[in-house]
Design a protein around this motif. Structure first.
Motif, PDB file in Angstrom:
ATOM      1  N   LYS A  88      16.392   3.309 -14.589  1.00 47.31           N
ATOM      2  CA  LYS A  88      15.185   4.299 -14.783  1.00 47.31           C
ATOM      3  C   LYS A  88      15.152   4.979 -16.235  1.00 47.31           C
ATOM      4  O   LYS A  88      14.271   5.276 -16.545  1.00 47.31           O
ATOM      5  CB  LYS A  88      15.573   5.546 -13.670  1.00 47.31           C
ATOM      6  N   THR A  89      16.070   4.819 -17.113  1.00 46.89           N
ATOM      7  CA  THR A  89      15.980   4.838 -18.549  1.00 46.89           C
ATOM      8  C   THR A  89      15.061   3.963 -19.112  1.00 46.89           C
ATOM      9  O   THR A  89      14.265   4.353 -19.912  1.00 46.89           O
ATOM     10  CB  THR A  89      17.500   4.750 -19.104  1.00 46.89           C
ATOM     11  N   HIS A  90      14.912   2.667 -18.620  1.00 47.79           N
ATOM     12  CA  HIS A  90      14.037   1.697 -19.412  1.00 47.79           C
ATOM     13  C   HIS A  90      12.982   1.208 -18.580  1.00 47.79           C
ATOM     14  O   HIS A  90      11.958   0.368 -19.108  1.00 47.79           O
ATOM     15  CB  HIS A  90      14.942   0.529 -19.856  1.00 47.79           C
ATOM     16  N   TRP A  91      12.726   1.656 -17.074  1.00 45.72           N
ATOM     17  CA  TRP A  91      11.728   1.052 -16.454  1.00 45.72           C
ATOM     18  C   TRP A  91      10.992   2.148 -15.644  1.00 45.72           C
ATOM     19  O   TRP A  91      11.831   3.159 -15.039  1.00 45.72           O
ATOM     20  CB  TRP A  91      12.555   0.185 -15.473  1.00 45.72           C
ATOM     21  N   ASN A  92       9.857   2.293 -15.693  1.00 41.95           N
ATOM     22  CA  ASN A  92       8.982   3.055 -14.924  1.00 41.95           C
ATOM     23  C   ASN A  92       8.366   2.489 -13.605  1.00 41.95           C
ATOM     24  O   ASN A  92       7.729   1.101 -13.696  1.00 41.95           O
ATOM     25  CB  ASN A  92       7.580   3.495 -15.561  1.00 41.95           C
ATOM     26  N   GLY A  93       8.245   3.046 -12.902  1.00 44.57           N
ATOM     27  CA  GLY A  93       7.327   2.771 -11.600  1.00 44.57           C
ATOM     28  C   GLY A  93       6.035   3.299 -11.548  1.00 44.57           C
ATOM     29  O   GLY A  93       5.918   4.675 -11.738  1.00 44.57           O
ATOM     30  N   ALA A 107      11.602   3.720 -11.992  1.00 43.12           N
ATOM     31  CA  ALA A 107      11.264   2.366 -11.173  1.00 43.12           C
ATOM     32  C   ALA A 107      12.568   2.161 -10.138  1.00 43.12           C
ATOM     33  O   ALA A 107      13.675   2.424 -10.525  1.00 43.12           O
ATOM     34  CB  ALA A 107      11.337   1.128 -12.130  1.00 43.12           C
ATOM     35  N   TRP A 108      12.182   2.100  -8.982  1.00 45.38           N
ATOM     36  CA  TRP A 108      13.243   1.901  -7.839  1.00 45.38           C
ATOM     37  C   TRP A 108      14.005   0.331  -8.182  1.00 45.38           C
ATOM     38  O   TRP A 108      13.342  -0.533  -8.373  1.00 45.38           O
ATOM     39  CB  TRP A 108      12.172   1.826  -6.449  1.00 45.38           C
ATOM     40  N   ALA A 156       8.972   6.960 -21.844  1.00 43.62           N
ATOM     41  CA  ALA A 156       9.222   6.670 -20.488  1.00 43.62           C
ATOM     42  C   ALA A 156       9.164   8.476 -19.833  1.00 43.62           C
ATOM     43  O   ALA A 156       8.504   8.773 -18.852  1.00 43.62           O
ATOM     44  CB  ALA A 156      10.248   6.044 -19.920  1.00 43.62           C
ATOM     45  N   ARG A 157      10.072   9.075 -20.483  1.00 40.78           N
ATOM     46  CA  ARG A 157      10.301  10.579 -19.888  1.00 40.78           C
ATOM     47  C   ARG A 157       8.970  11.242 -20.362  1.00 40.78           C
ATOM     48  O   ARG A 157       8.605  12.071 -19.493  1.00 40.78           O
ATOM     49  CB  ARG A 157      11.396  11.286 -20.792  1.00 40.78           C
ATOM     50  N   GLN A 158       8.353  11.094 -21.334  1.00 39.46           N
ATOM     51  CA  GLN A 158       6.904  11.571 -21.582  1.00 39.46           C
ATOM     52  C   GLN A 158       6.033  11.559 -20.690  1.00 39.46           C
ATOM     53  O   GLN A 158       5.406  12.299 -20.142  1.00 39.46           O
ATOM     54  CB  GLN A 158       6.494  11.341 -23.044  1.00 39.46           C
ATOM     55  N   LEU A 159       5.766  10.006 -20.425  1.00 38.60           N
ATOM     56  CA  LEU A 159       4.803   9.753 -19.274  1.00 38.60           C
ATOM     57  C   LEU A 159       5.207  10.424 -17.966  1.00 38.60           C
ATOM     58  O   LEU A 159       4.230  10.770 -17.187  1.00 38.60           O
ATOM     59  CB  LEU A 159       4.738   8.164 -19.171  1.00 38.60           C
ATOM     60  N   ARG A 160       6.422  10.331 -17.525  1.00 37.83           N
ATOM     61  CA  ARG A 160       6.574  10.827 -16.291  1.00 37.83           C
ATOM     62  C   ARG A 160       6.536  12.480 -16.092  1.00 37.83           C
ATOM     63  O   ARG A 160       6.223  12.885 -15.115  1.00 37.83           O
ATOM     64  CB  ARG A 160       8.132  10.530 -15.813  1.00 37.83           C
ATOM     65  N   GLU A 162       0.693  -1.284  -0.126  1.00 39.29           N
ATOM     66  CA  GLU A 162      -0.101  -0.061   0.269  1.00 39.29           C
ATOM     67  C   GLU A 162       0.944   0.956  -0.139  1.00 39.29           C
ATOM     68  O   GLU A 162       1.690   1.396   0.802  1.00 39.29           O
ATOM     69  CB  GLU A 162      -0.801   0.230   1.207  1.00 39.29           C
ATOM     70  N   PRO A 163       0.829   2.157  -0.891  1.00 34.74           N
ATOM     71  CA  PRO A 163       0.148   2.057  -2.287  1.00 34.74           C
ATOM     72  C   PRO A 163       0.588   0.807  -3.199  1.00 34.74           C
ATOM     73  O   PRO A 163       1.920   0.429  -3.162  1.00 34.74           O
ATOM     74  CB  PRO A 163       0.286   3.241  -3.054  1.00 34.74           C
ATOM     75  N   LEU A 164      -0.185   0.302  -3.932  1.00 28.53           N
ATOM     76  CA  LEU A 164       0.176  -0.855  -4.959  1.00 28.53           C
ATOM     77  C   LEU A 164       1.048  -0.023  -6.056  1.00 28.53           C
ATOM     78  O   LEU A 164       0.401   0.979  -6.717  1.00 28.53           O
ATOM     79  CB  LEU A 164      -1.145  -1.425  -5.498  1.00 28.53           C
ATOM     80  N   THR A 165       2.154  -0.709  -6.449  1.00 26.18           N
ATOM     81  CA  THR A 165       3.007  -0.114  -7.603  1.00 26.18           C
ATOM     82  C   THR A 165       3.269  -1.172  -8.411  1.00 26.18           C
ATOM     83  O   THR A 165       3.512  -2.479  -7.956  1.00 26.18           O
ATOM     84  CB  THR A 165       4.162   0.621  -6.954  1.00 26.18           C
ATOM     85  N   VAL A 166       3.617  -0.981  -9.612  1.00 25.68           N
ATOM     86  CA  VAL A 166       4.299  -1.903 -10.570  1.00 25.68           C
ATOM     87  C   VAL A 166       5.375  -1.308 -11.306  1.00 25.68           C
ATOM     88  O   VAL A 166       5.143  -0.037 -11.906  1.00 25.68           O
ATOM     89  CB  VAL A 166       3.158  -2.545 -11.282  1.00 25.68           C
ATOM     90  N   SER A 167       6.525  -2.067 -11.687  1.00 27.03           N
ATOM     91  CA  SER A 167       7.579  -1.453 -12.380  1.00 27.03           C
ATOM     92  C   SER A 167       7.443  -2.314 -13.682  1.00 27.03           C
ATOM     93  O   SER A 167       7.117  -3.608 -13.845  1.00 27.03           O
ATOM     94  CB  SER A 167       8.906  -1.978 -12.029  1.00 27.03           C
ATOM     95  N   LEU A 168       7.304  -1.366 -14.864  1.00 28.81           N
ATOM     96  CA  LEU A 168       7.242  -1.771 -16.305  1.00 28.81           C
ATOM     97  C   LEU A 168       8.176  -1.149 -17.055  1.00 28.81           C
ATOM     98  O   LEU A 168       8.677   0.066 -16.947  1.00 28.81           O
ATOM     99  CB  LEU A 168       5.776  -1.218 -16.726  1.00 28.81           C
TER     100      LEU A 168
END
Length: 130
Positions: free
Chosen positions: A80-85, A75-76, A62-66, A49-55
């Motif tokens: 971080k170049t290739h993975w979003n949290g 993503a933790w 990735a930069r645009q979405l962030r 909690e809270p629920l997160t997912v790394s994709l």
């Protein structure tokens, strides 16, 4: 999207399975076809909690979405170049989360050998209108 829905959707993708290489509380969703190594496309502590997912995500997207969504960060503990949290607290539509999962899956599967992609019956999920 809750943990159960996240698990169900990830496992609905061709060749997907759940693994626990980081301990019993952390689900890693991977895809495998043939004898090659399995490749991960999603990671989550489904009870957090809270629920997160790394994709996995294409770096420019990735930069645009962030930049647009505060729920999406690097993503933790991953590149971080290739993975979003992605925080799944209801601020993002489930359809958007499903699209990001499919994109992550596609990025992983497109790098598998051709015979493995064929064994999965893979075509870009976004192109199928899934």
């Amino acid at each position: 999207m809750d943990g159960s829905a996240l698990r169900s959707f990830c496992l609905s993708l061709p060749g997907a399975f759940e693994d626990f290489p980081f301990g019993p509380d952390f689900s890693v969703f991977k895809v495998r076809a043939g004898a090659g190594p399995a490749r991960m496309f999603a990671l989550s502590d489904l009870a957090a909690e809270p629920l997160t997912v790394s994709l996995k995500c294409e770096p420019v997207l990735a930069r645009q979405l962030r930049a647009v969504h505060p729920e999406i960060t690097g993503a933790w503990h991953l590149n971080k170049t290739h993975w979003n949290g992605v925080r799944l607290d209801g601020a993002l539509a489930d359809s958007m989360v499903r699209d990001m999962i499919e994109d992550s899956y596609d990025l992983v599967v497109e790098r598998l050998p051709r015979q493995d992609r064929e064994a999965l019956g893979w075509r870009r999920l976004a192109e199928e209108g899934r």
